[in-house]
Design a protein around this motif. Structure first.
Motif, mmCIF file in Angstrom:
data_model
loop_
_atom_site.group_PDB
_atom_site.id
_atom_site.type_symbol
_atom_site.label_atom_id
_atom_site.label_comp_id
_atom_site.label_asym_id
_atom_site.label_seq_id
_atom_site.Cartn_x
_atom_site.Cartn_y
_atom_site.Cartn_z
ATOM 1 N N LEU A 19 0.818 -1.211 0.000
ATOM 2 C CA LEU A 19 0.000 0.000 0.000
ATOM 3 C C LEU A 19 0.852 1.261 0.000
ATOM 4 N N LEU A 20 1.872 1.284 0.849
ATOM 5 C CA LEU A 20 2.779 2.434 0.876
ATOM 6 C C LEU A 20 4.078 2.041 1.538
ATOM 7 N N GLY A 21 5.082 2.841 1.310
ATOM 8 C CA GLY A 21 6.389 2.583 1.887
ATOM 9 C C GLY A 21 7.475 2.708 0.848
ATOM 10 N N ASN A 22 8.668 2.314 1.260
ATOM 11 C CA ASN A 22 9.812 2.372 0.352
ATOM 12 C C ASN A 22 10.409 0.978 0.200
ATOM 13 N N ARG A 23 11.631 0.920 -0.275
ATOM 14 C CA ARG A 23 12.271 -0.369 -0.548
ATOM 15 C C ARG A 23 12.477 -1.201 0.718
ATOM 16 N N ASN A 24 12.764 -0.554 1.849
ATOM 17 C CA ASN A 24 13.073 -1.280 3.084
ATOM 18 C C ASN A 24 11.891 -1.450 4.028
#
Length: 177
Positions: free
Chosen positions: A76-81
């Motif tokens: 849904l959301l976030g970055n690579r980590n």
């Protein structure tokens, strides 16, 4: 992004039933439905459903299961980590061990009849999670709800038990390198 997922999952399901200890063993008749009509199994038990026994007791129904979830997850959301996501799966499930009480035909007693427990079952699950990647490993933690599509017991036993479980899921997977 949408990803297909599969793996192995260990599940523990348990709940308690309020029963009363009759002290003296009593005959409990477990009714069965089969192709030739209704049949039954007679067992001995000390646990009654009625409050005219002397001492109350809690009976624990528990199942240790291994399943193979197959489904999809959506980030849904976030970055690579670090990310937040949801997932849904169907889960063919095998019962490794169980400790289950069945209610008698007259609804007055509880007894164990392990041969009536279904070993293979199917679940559907929905979960939300927080994911964290540490390089080679991807960790996920979050709540999961599971619904058991078939009864815990063989179809000959007329009482149906389709468990609805909720709990905390902790998962680990290998990242592609």
């Amino acid at each position: 992004s949408i990803k297909l997922r599969s793996g192995l999952q260990l599940n523990i399901s348990r709940y308690e039933i309020k029963a009363f200890n009759a002290y003296q063993p009593e005959l409990a008749t477990i009714a069965l439905n089969n192709a030739s009509g209704i049949d039954s199994i007679n067992t001995l038990t000390r646990f009654r459903n009625l409050n005219n026994a002397v001492v109350g007791d809690w009976l624990e129904n528990s199942y240790l299961q291994v399943s193979m979830p197959i489904g999809a997850e959506i980030k849904l959301l976030g970055n690579r980590n670090t990310h937040i996501g949801i997932a849904t799966t169907v889960q063919p499930t095998y019962v490794l061990s169980d400790h289950a009480y069945l209610i008698s035909a007259d609804y007055k007693s509880y007894s164990q009849v392990p041969s009536l427990t279904r070993r293979w079952n199917m679940h559907a699950a929905l979960e939300t999670f927080v994911g964290y990647s540490t390089g080679k490993l991807n960790w996920q933690i979050g709540p999961q709800v599971r619904y058991q599509l078939l009864s815990s017991f063989h179809s000959e036993y007329p009482v149906k038990e389709n468990l609805f479980d909720f709990g905390l899921k902790v998962g680990v997977s290998l990242n592609k390198q």
